[in-house]
Design a protein around this motif. Structure first.
Motif, PDB file in Angstrom:
ATOM      1  N   LYS A 161       0.802  -1.226   0.000  1.00  0.00           N
ATOM      2  CA  LYS A 161       0.000   0.000   0.000  1.00  0.00           C
ATOM      3  C   LYS A 161       0.835   1.277   0.000  1.00  0.00           C
ATOM      4  CE  LYS A 161      -3.985  -2.156   2.236  1.00  0.00           C
ATOM      5  NZ  LYS A 161      -4.857  -2.189   3.433  1.00  0.00           N
ATOM      6  N   LEU A 190      -2.844   3.717  -7.936  1.00  0.00           N
ATOM      7  CA  LEU A 190      -3.734   2.558  -8.016  1.00  0.00           C
ATOM      8  C   LEU A 190      -5.092   2.955  -8.589  1.00  0.00           C
ATOM      9  CD1 LEU A 190      -4.367  -0.399  -7.441  1.00  0.00           C
ATOM     10  CD2 LEU A 190      -4.891   0.237  -5.074  1.00  0.00           C
ATOM     11  N   TRP A 194      -6.732   1.575 -12.021  1.00  0.00           N
ATOM     12  CA  TRP A 194      -8.057   0.950 -11.986  1.00  0.00           C
ATOM     13  C   TRP A 194      -9.008   1.650 -12.954  1.00  0.00           C
ATOM     14  CZ3 TRP A 194     -10.140  -3.432 -10.587  1.00  0.00           C
ATOM     15  CH2 TRP A 194     -11.510  -3.538 -10.374  1.00  0.00           C
ATOM     16  N   PRO A 206      -9.917  -2.416  -6.788  1.00  0.00           N
ATOM     17  CA  PRO A 206      -8.523  -1.975  -6.924  1.00  0.00           C
ATOM     18  C   PRO A 206      -7.555  -2.788  -6.067  1.00  0.00           C
ATOM     19  CG  PRO A 206      -9.959  -0.081  -6.750  1.00  0.00           C
ATOM     20  CD  PRO A 206     -10.813  -1.280  -6.473  1.00  0.00           C
ATOM     21  N   LEU A 210      -4.064  -4.482  -7.119  1.00  0.00           N
ATOM     22  CA  LEU A 210      -2.813  -4.258  -6.402  1.00  0.00           C
ATOM     23  C   LEU A 210      -2.114  -5.573  -6.084  1.00  0.00           C
ATOM     24  CD1 LEU A 210      -0.964  -2.169  -4.937  1.00  0.00           C
ATOM     25  CD2 LEU A 210      -2.389  -2.503  -2.909  1.00  0.00           C
ATOM     26  N   LEU A 293       1.515  -1.932 -12.076  1.00  0.00           N
ATOM     27  CA  LEU A 293       0.099  -1.595 -11.895  1.00  0.00           C
ATOM     28  C   LEU A 293      -0.609  -1.499 -13.250  1.00  0.00           C
ATOM     29  CD1 LEU A 293       0.410   1.148  -9.133  1.00  0.00           C
ATOM     30  CD2 LEU A 293      -0.691  -1.076  -8.846  1.00  0.00           C
TER      31      LEU A 293
END
Length: 336
Positions: A161, A190, A194, A206, A210, A293
């Motif tokens: 994160k 992120l 998405w 999302p 991740l 990502l």
């Protein structure tokens, strides 16, 4: 004008001239003092504590042997009082710096800037070890969890994160400020990935993107292969096939991993053993970068279901199990 009066006037003019000459000599001494290099052979970090006055700074410079004990310093502050408005902080001072330049630097408040690079593909645990040794960074316990809490995330799951990047800070800044930037940047990246995701991806939200991006990050460092790796995993998810990816197994092993995965490890039931579980693992396994990502969001249009390493950083991709087994025989079993 009487002779006495002339004598007095002459004396006064002489005294005025002498005073002017003395003042000029003193001014030159002060200016020369201000423009003389400090006694410094190599770069140093120079700290000005909060509340330090310009006069106290002079004593500090003498105590640190950067200046000789002198009478010119107080006079410099009288002649140029603006040089006395110094600011606290940690400064970088280079050899050849003059006193006037140092004072101007301290007045500007341009303190030394430090930086730390959080490398993609590493875990929160690895980053924490790095941050604990970062110069002049104020530390707190469990900084990743605290950062999540400060930003409204009470999941207790910090892995993945935080965005990998280079972050700048000043001396005594809190690690929480740095990680706050990293966390907010990951949320931004992120959400952007998405929003740009391809249609029909078998990903619910999302966070699942991740998780997938973290696996892609660990599987390859090659930019050209990330969308292909993503395609393999997306295709397997769509066909309800297990991902069977070694990096998740390694993550689940934790400290027990010593460089090799055994058959016993592949059979072990852990939440991260994608040879045993269906779908994605419960959390990311590392910090994905922007490229990973976007690969997860926009996989290549390919039918591949398998890949195997060539042992040179690249991979062979296959559509069928038979093709995959041939590649395994060529690049893995012969190499053993």
């Amino acid at each position: 004008m009487t002779r006495l009066l002339k004598t007095i006037v002459t004396a006064l003019l002489s005294l005025s001239l002498l005073a002017a000459l003395a003042a000029y000599w003193g001014w030159q001494q002060v200016q020369g003092f201000a423009d003389a290099p400090l006694s410094l052979d190599s770069p140093i970090e120079f700290k000005v504590e909060r509340g330090t006055s310009a006069k106290a700074l002079g004593r500090q410079l003498v105590a640190q042997k950067l200046l000789a004990d002198n009478w010119q310093y107080p006079w410099l502050l009288r002649l140029q009082p603006e040089l006395g408005a110094i600011r606290s902080g940690l400064y970088q001072v280079e050899p050849g710096t003059k006193l006037r330049q140092l004072l101007a630097l301290l007045v500007s408040g341009k303190t030394k800037v430090f930086s730390v690079t959080l490398v993609e593909g590493l875990t929160v645990k690895e980053w924490q070890s790095q941050l604990q040794t970062a110069a002049h960074l104020s530390w707190v316990e469990q900084p990743f969890l605290k950062t999540l809490q400060d930003n409204g995330d009470t999941s207790g799951l910090p892995e993945g994160k935080f965005f990998p990047d280079t972050y700048s800070y000043h001396a005594d800044d809190s690690v929480l400020d740095l990680l706050g930037q990293s966390h907010r940047k990951m949320l931004q990246e992120l959400n952007s990935a998405w929003a740009q995701r391809a249609a029909g991806l078998p990903l619910k939200d999302p966070y699942e993107l991740l998780i997938l991006a973290s696996i892609i990050e660990k599987e390859t460092g090659r930019a050209d292969e990330r969308p292909l790796i993503a395609a393999v995993f997306i295709n397997r998810l769509q066909r309800k096939m297990r991902l069977q990816t070694d990096p998740t197994v390694i993550y689940g092993m934790g400290e027990r991993f010593k460089g090799n995965i055994s058959r016993k490890d592949l059979l072990e039931a852990t939440p991260f053993n994608t040879y045993r579980i269906d779908g994605l693992p419960p959390t990311p396994i590392a910090a994905p970068g922007r490229a990973a990502l976007m690969a997860a969001a926009q996989p290549a249009a390919a039918d591949y279901l398998y890949f195997v390493s060539r042992n040179d950083g690249s991979h062979v991709f296959s559509v069928s199990l038979a093709e995959h087994n041939r590649a395994v025989n060529q690049f893995q079993r012969k190499a053993q």
